[in-house]
Design an enzyme around this catalytic site. Sequence first.
Site, PDB file in Angstrom:
ATOM      1  N   CYS A  79      41.740  43.412  82.445  1.00 20.17           N
ATOM      2  CA  CYS A  79      42.970  43.433  83.242  1.00 20.17           C
ATOM      3  C   CYS A  79      43.310  44.818  83.769  1.00 20.17           C
ATOM      4  O   CYS A  79      43.364  45.794  83.007  1.00 20.17           O
ATOM      5  CB  CYS A  79      44.126  42.893  82.409  1.00 20.17           C
ATOM      6  SG  CYS A  79      45.653  42.748  83.355  1.00 20.17           S
TER       7      CYS A  79
ATOM      8  N   CYS B 211      53.725  30.045  90.726  1.00 19.11           N
ATOM      9  CA  CYS B 211      53.478  30.620  89.406  1.00 19.11           C
ATOM     10  C   CYS B 211      54.028  32.039  89.382  1.00 19.11           C
ATOM     11  O   CYS B 211      53.549  32.904  90.130  1.00 19.11           O
ATOM     12  CB  CYS B 211      51.986  30.643  89.104  1.00 19.11           C
ATOM     13  SG  CYS B 211      51.198  29.022  89.233  1.00 19.11           S
TER      14      CYS B 211
ATOM     15  N   CYS C 122      51.488  47.144  81.298  1.00 19.88           N
ATOM     16  CA  CYS C 122      51.450  46.229  80.150  1.00 19.88           C
ATOM     17  C   CYS C 122      50.889  46.945  78.923  1.00 19.88           C
ATOM     18  O   CYS C 122      49.938  47.721  79.013  1.00 19.88           O
ATOM     19  CB  CYS C 122      50.602  45.008  80.493  1.00 19.88           C
ATOM     20  SG  CYS C 122      50.542  43.788  79.167  1.00 19.88           S
TER      21      CYS C 122
ATOM     22  N   CYS D  38      49.917  25.047  80.790  1.00 22.30           N
ATOM     23  CA  CYS D  38      48.811  25.440  81.653  1.00 22.30           C
ATOM     24  C   CYS D  38      47.983  26.426  80.838  1.00 22.30           C
ATOM     25  O   CYS D  38      48.491  27.465  80.417  1.00 22.30           O
ATOM     26  CB  CYS D  38      49.335  26.086  82.935  1.00 22.30           C
ATOM     27  SG  CYS D  38      48.047  26.800  83.988  1.00 22.30           S
TER      28      CYS D  38
ATOM     29  N   CYS E  85      43.899  43.906  77.139  1.00 25.16           N
ATOM     30  CA  CYS E  85      42.965  42.915  77.675  1.00 25.16           C
ATOM     31  C   CYS E  85      41.900  43.658  78.491  1.00 25.16           C
ATOM     32  O   CYS E  85      42.219  44.290  79.510  1.00 25.16           O
ATOM     33  CB  CYS E  85      43.704  41.898  78.537  1.00 25.16           C
ATOM     34  SG  CYS E  85      45.096  41.110  77.689  1.00 25.16           S
TER      35      CYS E  85
ATOM     36  N   ARG F 186      41.601  24.015  87.752  1.00 29.88           N
ATOM     37  CA  ARG F 186      41.994  24.928  88.833  1.00 29.88           C
ATOM     38  C   ARG F 186      40.953  26.018  89.044  1.00 29.88           C
ATOM     39  O   ARG F 186      40.581  26.721  88.095  1.00 29.88           O
ATOM     40  CB  ARG F 186      43.348  25.559  88.512  1.00 29.88           C
ATOM     41  CG  ARG F 186      43.823  26.553  89.578  1.00 29.88           C
ATOM     42  CD  ARG F 186      45.255  26.986  89.319  1.00 29.88           C
ATOM     43  NE  ARG F 186      46.143  25.845  89.413  1.00 29.88           N
ATOM     44  CZ  ARG F 186      47.157  25.614  88.584  1.00 29.88           C
ATOM     45  NH1 ARG F 186      47.377  26.435  87.591  1.00 29.88           N
ATOM     46  NH2 ARG F 186      47.925  24.561  88.744  1.00 29.88           N
TER      47      ARG F 186
ATOM     48  N   CYS G  42      55.957  27.475  87.494  1.00 28.44           N
ATOM     49  CA  CYS G  42      55.201  27.827  86.293  1.00 28.44           C
ATOM     50  C   CYS G  42      55.416  29.309  86.031  1.00 28.44           C
ATOM     51  O   CYS G  42      55.578  30.095  86.965  1.00 28.44           O
ATOM     52  CB  CYS G  42      53.715  27.525  86.490  1.00 28.44           C
ATOM     53  SG  CYS G  42      52.657  27.939  85.085  1.00 28.44           S
TER      54      CYS G  42
END
Length: 930
Positions: free
Chosen positions: A59, A96, A52, A188, A56, A260, A128
């Site tokens: 991550c 998801c 990616c 979400c 972040c 969640r 999702c």
Amino acid sequence: MSKESWTREGIRAVYDLPLMELVLKAQDVHRQHHDPSEIHCAKLISVKTGGCSEDCHYCAQAARYHTNVGAQPMMPLDEVKKMAEEAKANGCTRICLSAAWRQPRDGAAFDRIVEMVGVVRGMDLEVCCTLGMMSDAQIAKLKEAGIYAINHNIDTSGENYDKIITTRSFQDRLDTLERVRKAGVSQCCGGIIGMGESVNDRLSMLLTISQMDPVPDSVPINQLEPIPGTPMEGRPKISFWEFLRMIATTRIVLPKSMVRLSAGRRNMAVSQQALCFIAGANSLHVGNKLLTVPNPEHDVDTEMLRTLGLKERPAFKPTTITSDDHTLDPLSLDMEQELNKRSKQSNLRHLRHTEELVDLTSNDYLGFARSKELAQEVHDRFEDLSEDGGIRPLVGATGSRLLTGNSAYIENLESYIASFHGAEAGILFNSGYVANLGLLGTCIKYSDTIILDAQVHASTWEGARLSGARQMLFRHNDPKHLDKQLKKASGRCFVCIESLYSMSGDIAPLKDIVDVCTKHGAYLIVDEAHATGIFGEQGRGIVCANDLEDKIFARVHTFGKALGTHGAIVLGSKTLRDYLINFSRPLIYTTAFPLHTQVSIQCAYEHLKHADRAQQQLQSLIQYFHRLVKDSDLPVVTTQTPIQSIRVGDADKAKRFSEALAKEGLDVRAITRPTVRRGQECLRICLHAFNTKEELSHLVSTLKHLWAPQTYATAMSTTRDIIGVAGIGTEVGKTVVSSILVEALGADYWKPIQCGELQQTDTMSVQNLVSRQDIKFHREAHALASPLAPQEAAHAEGRVLDPQSIKFPSTNGPLVVEMAGGILVPVDGKATLLDILSPEVTRWVIVSKHYLGSINHTLATVETLQRRKLPIWGIVFNGKPNPHSEEAILTHTGLPCLGHIHDECCIDKDVIKRYAELWKSPLVEHQSAS
């Protein structure tokens, strides 16, 4: 506490409750909205892992960090299907699908995701996706494939965000969520705690989520899993009690959402997770892997749920939503959400009782509606007709005009009114609104063109829409622009105006408009609603005052303003009257006026013949009001009509002023969107023959007291300082110039339409180039993937752009608006972007870049703006200097040069800051001169 009422302080007060009290309160809220025995189980499948481009800090999938996670190809569809089947067999009802992208590119990879959604949805599972930022078109494709929800976490507070992520902004996250909401897809959205943020950051994140409309259907609360190789690898773990407080607070703040338990659960004991369930958590991410970190094994979770007596929540089960102890059905919920949205925009309307206040609002200009003399005349005439005339029935008309609602009396009344206004014939309608619907929707056909003044009444807009004709606008009271628009029109052309405009109170240049319409053979329709009874001999209207009766195709006179009664008449030829009787559905299928209303109209017209004293009194009060405000600092837009206005430019302020005036016994209403455009909110003052000089003096003195100079100066700046940045084509440097202006002036930024690169939009570029922290970057009205003109880009995506959807954002200061492409790019085949923006933009900056033909293109751009009488601030030259070309352009146009941008090897924040400092003084000088 309702969703709309949460503040950071209010959430903090909840968070700081004694822990046991907090948990018990959360459990009580949870039981009001959810089945406490159900847990929603969701399986997260990473279909494209690693590599990616984002940074972040938490991550493992960021390509820039050295972790044990490498870039992996897209997972095959069969493998995804197999994992979904296993998850369903284990009690999961939501799958998801996650892909490590900053934003998916259109193409084969995204199409495979869409295919996966369709396959999983076909298994009767909620689907999702978490794919990063997405365009409207991409969300639409997922929705068509059967997507149930889209996840896009905001991670932390807006204040803390840039400490965690720098490759996209907090606003980028909110913009994607807004696209999801607009598409009608469930959201979400949650975040991560334990990244070094403060408690206030956590609660600010909750506040942001609580203000989403609607709130997300599920809110994942993640506890940081420090991953070796990431900037967060050494971050200490927070205590369980902090996490429990966050869960309980989330449940109270977001009572209708699923809360969640997500990352960080593998080290929690069953007893700790049980406390989270008691505190309102009712969803889990299950499976032995959560993206790149371990998660409890399936059999461990199964045993935990069995031990606690919890069952899996079925798929697609709607959340039970309660309000004031009653359950709302989906339609009522939708209506409440729309009302809440309008309330948050300060545009929610209310009915008010104002009988005890001084009337400075109604349209009863001459006082006919409150005239005891007129009321007695109506009563006596009605009694005479009922006793001597033998007219029956008396209470209602019993049918439409074509059935039992017609009579000799009403036909004689129509002839009387037509003669009074110098028309051949007329036909009555039950209101002015219905008259416009009946006239425009009947006489104008699909193949025609209707051109409307930009400020005509809502009923005219609705009638135009009902006709199905091509609609065009011309700038308010601008005959020259009307002439240009008529040259573009096709088929029969109809022009719609008001003689006296109800919001601004200004009068149309009727003779000039008639000349333009005559020149082009266009049919002119004039709404005389607010002029009837006020202007012309005996109140015959502005058309009669100018002796233009035979030049007008149709006139609409209403009786609910100066005449003090109800209804309207369409005046024109006998042929027009017969045509409306035969084809106008609002006339054919509406019950006619009762006799009493007909009598009141007749008496009101007869009363006009003796109303010269009231008319003179009204004009005297108008002049007195002008004298009162002449030497004040009030921003009053005075007119020679009963309608005066004070431009406020902000809905909240306008309403506050209206409420403060009401406390002083004065009924003055705030006019806000959608009646007027954003930034044009005002106080509308209506003067009447029955008002007194003392009442007007009280009004002006009260306004002076309320209206501190800095208050209206701030309000006026929102409507005066809108800077349009237009170029002579694409790739000439509009975005760079916009960045410099934003930096130098402290202005907000808005690009109405983005065409082309959506992973790095112009808005993102300006955000990355501007150093100031006090700038607001407004979301595009439309984002289109194709690098074409807006109309063509929309066509490529199977869309049609609605010009009315391009609304100026509300600002507290100057606003820089960047055009898309050249100055005349088409939006929908009828309007150009310039047509849409020009009524609001107060000055234009032209960006010129030297290339073959640039002199011609620059001069053509300047001429286009000048012929439309649009103010030009100056020209910015970009690229390698060419003194001869620049001198030719500046000499020919007479415009100032606002600045030069020279060839730069790299445009970054430092470069923008340098130019902003260099330009700041010249910009201020040119601004003062203009």
